[in-house]
Design an enzyme around this catalytic site. Structure first.
Site, short mmCIF file in Angstrom:
data_model
loop_
_atom_site.label_atom_id
_atom_site.label_comp_id
_atom_site.label_asym_id
_atom_site.label_seq_id
_atom_site.Cartn_x
_atom_site.Cartn_y
_atom_site.Cartn_z
CE LYS A 187 -2.32 1.87 3.55
NZ LYS A 187 -3.37 2.16 4.55
NE ARG A 207 -5.09 -0.87 7.05
CZ ARG A 207 -4.27 -0.13 7.77
NH1 ARG A 207 -4.56 0.23 9.02
NH2 ARG A 207 -3.12 0.28 7.24
CG HIS A 227 -13.06 9.99 6.70
ND1 HIS A 227 -14.25 10.19 6.03
CD2 HIS A 227 -12.53 8.84 6.19
CE1 HIS A 227 -14.43 9.21 5.16
NE2 HIS A 227 -13.40 8.39 5.24
CD GLN A 228 -10.67 4.70 10.52
OE1 GLN A 228 -10.10 4.77 9.44
NE2 GLN A 228 -11.43 3.68 10.84
CB SER A 260 -3.16 12.97 13.72
OG SER A 260 -3.78 14.23 13.84
N GLY A 278 -4.51 5.53 16.50
CA GLY A 278 -3.99 6.67 15.74
C GLY A 278 -2.48 6.76 15.63
CB THR A 279 0.25 5.96 17.92
OG1 THR A 279 -0.33 6.93 18.78
CG2 THR A 279 1.76 6.10 17.96
CG ASP A 280 0.03 5.96 11.66
OD1 ASP A 280 0.48 7.04 12.09
OD2 ASP A 280 -0.80 5.89 10.74
CE LYS A 330 0.35 10.52 13.45
NZ LYS A 330 -0.68 9.84 12.63
#
Length: 321
Positions: free
Chosen positions: A67, A110, A137-138, A199, A220-222, A226
């Protein structure tokens, strides 16, 4: 090579299909039948955007690919979602490109499926109040997926920008649930399950606010730096994740492990619970925390199921490359 547009992918994907695909790939990862490749995720120095690649291979489901995409914080002002991505699948037998799939709706489903899996396997059976931290949005996808796992009777929500809370209220109304906007500490005092989907780069929830028996899904932490919850919370909780390597490098656990509160050995892959190799929640007063970092295999397995559906329905476009 098949092309499935963003519009087509959004029309075909369902919460149930996303859940089944993500649950299966988490189980495959824990068995050693699927693995993710190292993540590339960087600030590009333009439009405040983060851009990167996630990829992997699932031998059980025969999903191979990547992706590509990221986060553009100014997109909402342009009428676009902040997250933009595309998934490219390859034939694992030949290496030839198999499909290209629009990844925006796929990512939303997902990600929600991952927190939903954690709720199914880790939240108390009698959980009745859902707490939502974040109203982007999520968040609507997260709430809908969570509502499939427990008999929630109420939703409480908080967002840094209160004017965005209408999204949470409207989604709760669709689900037939009352909604209340509260401050963060009150949210923690009421909620049995909390989903954080922000975020943030500083803790939004403090450890002392969390009641015994709560399940928290940190979604949210990626990225390095973060942070959604106080690191001390991971020291109190039993910690689960999608992939340990990502959890300690770019996930919520990066901070707690960095200061020595926990180690990698204190973090369990959710797939082990799915496979029955770990009991999951051990007591009603145990705090459980799922660090959902977002692994590439989630995208690949969901994209693969979308391609199959699109081909069956005649909604994909085949091109020679």
């Amino acid at each position: 090579m098949f092309i499935v547009s963003e519009e087509t992918a959004a029309s075909l994907i369902t919460e149930e299909a996303a859940f089944e695909a993500v649950e299966a790939v988490f189980a495959a990862m824990a068995r050693g039948d699927a693995y993710n490749f190292p993540v590339v995720r960087e600030a590009i120095g333009h439009a405040d955007a983060l851009y990167g690649f996630k990829s992997g291979f699932d031998r059980a489901g025969l999903s191979l690919g990547l992706k590509s995409g990221g986060y553009w914080p100014g997109n909402m002002e342009k009428g676009l979602t902040n997250h933009q991505s595309v998934v490219i699948l390859f034939d694992p037998d030949t290496g030839r490109p198999r499909a290209m799939v629009g990844g925006n709706a796929l990512t939303a489903y997902r990600t929600a499926a991952a927190s939903s899996v954690s709720i199914r396997y880790l939240a108390r059976k009698d959980a009745r109040v859902l707490g939502m931290v974040g109203a982007g949005h999520q968040s609507a996808f997260q709430m809908r997926a969570a509502a499939r796992q427990r008999q929630f009777e109420k939703v409480v929500g908080w967002n840094y920008h209160p004017d965005m809370l209408g999204r949470l209220e409207e989604t709760a109304r669709e689900l037939g649930l009352p909604f209340e906007a509260v401050d963060r500490e009150t949210l923690c005092r009421q909620a049995d399950v909390i989903i954080t989907i922000t975020s943030a780069f500083e803790p939004q929830l403090m450890s002392d606010w969390i009641r015994p028996g709560t399940h928290i899904a940190c979604m949210g932490t990626d990225t390095k730096g973060k942070m959604e919850v106080e690191p001390a919370l991971l020291g109190r909780a039993t910690v689960f994740t999608d992939e340990v390597a990502q959890s300690v490098s770019i996930g919520e656990a990066q901070h707690a492990t960095g200061i020595g509160l926990i180690t990698e050995r204190d973090i369990t892959e959710i797939g082990k619970v799915i496979n029955g190799d770990h009991a999951g929640r051990a007591a009603s007063d145990e705090i459980t925390l799922f660090d959902g970092t977002g692994v590439g295999l989630q995208d690949l397995c969901v994209a693969s199921s979308i391609v199959d559906l699109a081909n069956q329905a005649g909604h994909s476009t085949e091109v020679e490359i």
